[in-house]
Enzyme design. Structure first.
Site, PDB file in Angstrom:
ATOM      1  N   ASP A 284      53.804  52.329 -13.395  1.00 38.27           N
ATOM      2  CA  ASP A 284      53.985  51.468 -14.566  1.00 38.27           C
ATOM      3  C   ASP A 284      54.925  50.312 -14.240  1.00 38.27           C
ATOM      4  O   ASP A 284      54.708  49.179 -14.672  1.00 38.27           O
ATOM      5  CB  ASP A 284      54.536  52.268 -15.758  1.00 38.27           C
TER       6      ASP A 284
ATOM      7  N   TYR B 183      54.446  68.116 -14.269  1.00 36.90           N
ATOM      8  CA  TYR B 183      53.565  67.996 -15.437  1.00 36.90           C
ATOM      9  C   TYR B 183      52.644  69.206 -15.592  1.00 36.90           C
ATOM     10  O   TYR B 183      52.069  69.412 -16.647  1.00 36.90           O
ATOM     11  CB  TYR B 183      52.718  66.717 -15.363  1.00 36.90           C
TER      12      TYR B 183
ATOM     13  N   ASP C  49      64.901  56.518  -6.132  1.00 33.34           N
ATOM     14  CA  ASP C  49      65.778  55.545  -6.802  1.00 33.34           C
ATOM     15  C   ASP C  49      65.747  54.205  -6.056  1.00 33.34           C
ATOM     16  O   ASP C  49      65.688  53.135  -6.666  1.00 33.34           O
ATOM     17  CB  ASP C  49      67.212  56.080  -6.949  1.00 33.34           C
TER      18      ASP C  49
ATOM     19  N   ASP D 254      53.965  58.310 -11.820  1.00 35.31           N
ATOM     20  CA  ASP D 254      53.727  57.894 -13.196  1.00 35.31           C
ATOM     21  C   ASP D 254      54.661  56.727 -13.535  1.00 35.31           C
ATOM     22  O   ASP D 254      54.247  55.676 -14.041  1.00 35.31           O
ATOM     23  CB  ASP D 254      54.007  59.100 -14.113  1.00 35.31           C
TER      24      ASP D 254
ATOM     25  N   LYS E 137      62.589  62.610  -3.263  1.00 34.01           N
ATOM     26  CA  LYS E 137      64.022  62.738  -3.572  1.00 34.01           C
ATOM     27  C   LYS E 137      64.528  63.895  -2.713  1.00 34.01           C
ATOM     28  O   LYS E 137      65.040  64.910  -3.210  1.00 34.01           O
ATOM     29  CB  LYS E 137      64.179  63.002  -5.090  1.00 34.01           C
TER      30      LYS E 137
END
Ligand code: NAD
Length: 358
Positions: free
Chosen positions: A253, A143, A225, A249, A193
């Site tokens: 959520d 980001y 994952d 992020d 990852k």
């Protein structure tokens, strides 16, 4: 104890929910003998209306002069079409996080016992209990990396976003996670990852070094994952989950959905220095603003986090959480968490009930 708190009431339901949270703080102050001073700070859409910019000069300085910041929510359709950064309320959120150097975002996802049937997961899963904390890196990663857009000869337009992490950035968020785990159930799951990304391999190497140092905390690596799957399959296995900005992020959520309503979830953003910033995860809910319909619990639980992490007052924090659980156990509901046909109370009454239980 004497504490000074900056209040960014903001827009929409922000002033309503912050108003109730302030009254809860006053009640706690009275009960436990603390003095709280409140300083109003203008930010967001209301600041655009008053002074022409969402992040007026001096906002960060005013907050820095306080021990903690409580934020309601900013934004709304009235300011939704602006393209200039200063005229966008949400831009102020990025600015304040950057200026206060808030690199760690703490989002607890705990299923309040009285609301277990609001959990969309299997009954057995909910019954095992959910009480986890996602620690998301907030100021690095993709980001904040270099963005590029260019034309290729044969594949049309191409875009790229650079993802970078330094050992320093990983270490400081990692330490936050291990320290937090020591205050909770002493388990850290680090999400990456590492089977694909170089940043994740550095992330994992750094976390392993910290895990040796914090040998009293149980540690595991989880691929992102798999983490997404485990959060819906068996969220009760997690205590502290630490991860980089984008993974955090998305996962935070996901975690918030498994606990029911958006009106219940608090958050904290902290750095190495005071003040930390505490806010509900929801937005300004313009559809219900000014109607005494907003659930103030997320903001009140944000105050509990403030007491625990900024003021080191765990007893007071637990008292607030207990009062919330008690009110819910007694069956009191705001509209967002009520079942069809159930009687509901408004923002002010819900705040009042929580104060009474304190
Ligand atoms: P929202 O969270 O404001 O609302 C989503 C839905 O949840 C709405 O139906 C709303 O009524 C409901 N809701 C939210 N909080 C509630 C509460 N406390 N009690 C009861 N119901 C509640 O999200 P949105 O509609 O996508 O965004 C509205 C505005 O808020 C936008 O301008 C957005 O940019 C802004 N926003 C601000 C923040 C922030 O200040 N940190 C965060 C998210 C969104």
């Amino acid at each position: 104890m004497n504490c000074k708190i900056a209040l960014i009431r903001g827009d929409g339901i922000g002033p309503e929910v912050v108003g109730e949270a302030v009254k809860v703080m006053e009640a706690v102050g009275e009960k436990y003998g603390h003095q709280f001073t409140f300083v109003d700070v203008l930010m967001g859409g209301c600041a655009i209306d008053a002074v022409g910019t969402s992040y007026p000069e001096g906002t960060a300085e005013k907050c820095r002069a306080c021990d903690a910041v409580l934020l309601g929510a900013v934004g709304g359709p009235k300011w939704g079409h602006a393209t200039e950064a200063a005229k966008r309320p949400e831009n102020a959120l990025l600015s304040i996080r950057k200026d206060l150097e808030l690199y760690a975002n703490l989002r607890p996802a705990s299923l309040r016992p009285a609301l277990a049937d609001a959990c969309p997961l299997k009954k057995e899963t909910a019954e095992r209990g959910i009480d986890l904390m996602i620690v998301r890196e907030l100021t690095g990663g993709i980001y904040f990396g270099r963005r590029e857009k260019y034309m290729t000869e044969d594949r049309g337009e191409e875009a790229a976003d650079r993802m970078a992490y330094s050992e320093m950035e990983i270490e400081r968020i990692g330490r936050r996670a291990f320290e937090l785990a020591r205050l909770r159930n002493k388990k850290v799951a680090s999400v990456d990852k590492a089977n694909v990304l170089e940043t994740s391999r550095l992330w994992r190497k750094t976390m392993h070094r910290l895990a040796e140092e914090y040998s009293d905390v149980a540690y595991e690596d989880v691929l992102v994952d798999n983490a997404a799957m485990q959060l819906v399959k068996d969220p009760g296995q997690f205590d502290v989950v630490v991860t980089e900005n984008m993974f955090g992020d998305i996962l935070s959520d996901e975690a918030s959905m498994i606990t029911g309503s958006i009106g219940l979830l608090p958050s904290a953003s902290i750095g190495d220095h005071a003040p930390g910033l505490y806010e509900p995860i929801h937005g300004s809910a313009p559809d219900i603003a000014g109607q005494d319909k907003a659930n103030p619990i997320a903001t009140i639980l944000s105050v509990a986090m403030m007491f625990r992490y900024s003021f080191h007052l765990p007893e007071e924090a637990a008292a607030i959480e207990k009062a919330v659980d008690q009110v819910l156990a007694e069956g009191w509901r705001t509209a967002d968490i009520a079942k069809p046909g159930e009687e509901t109370v408004g923002t002010v009454r819900m705040g009042e009930l929580i104060r009474e239980r304190l």
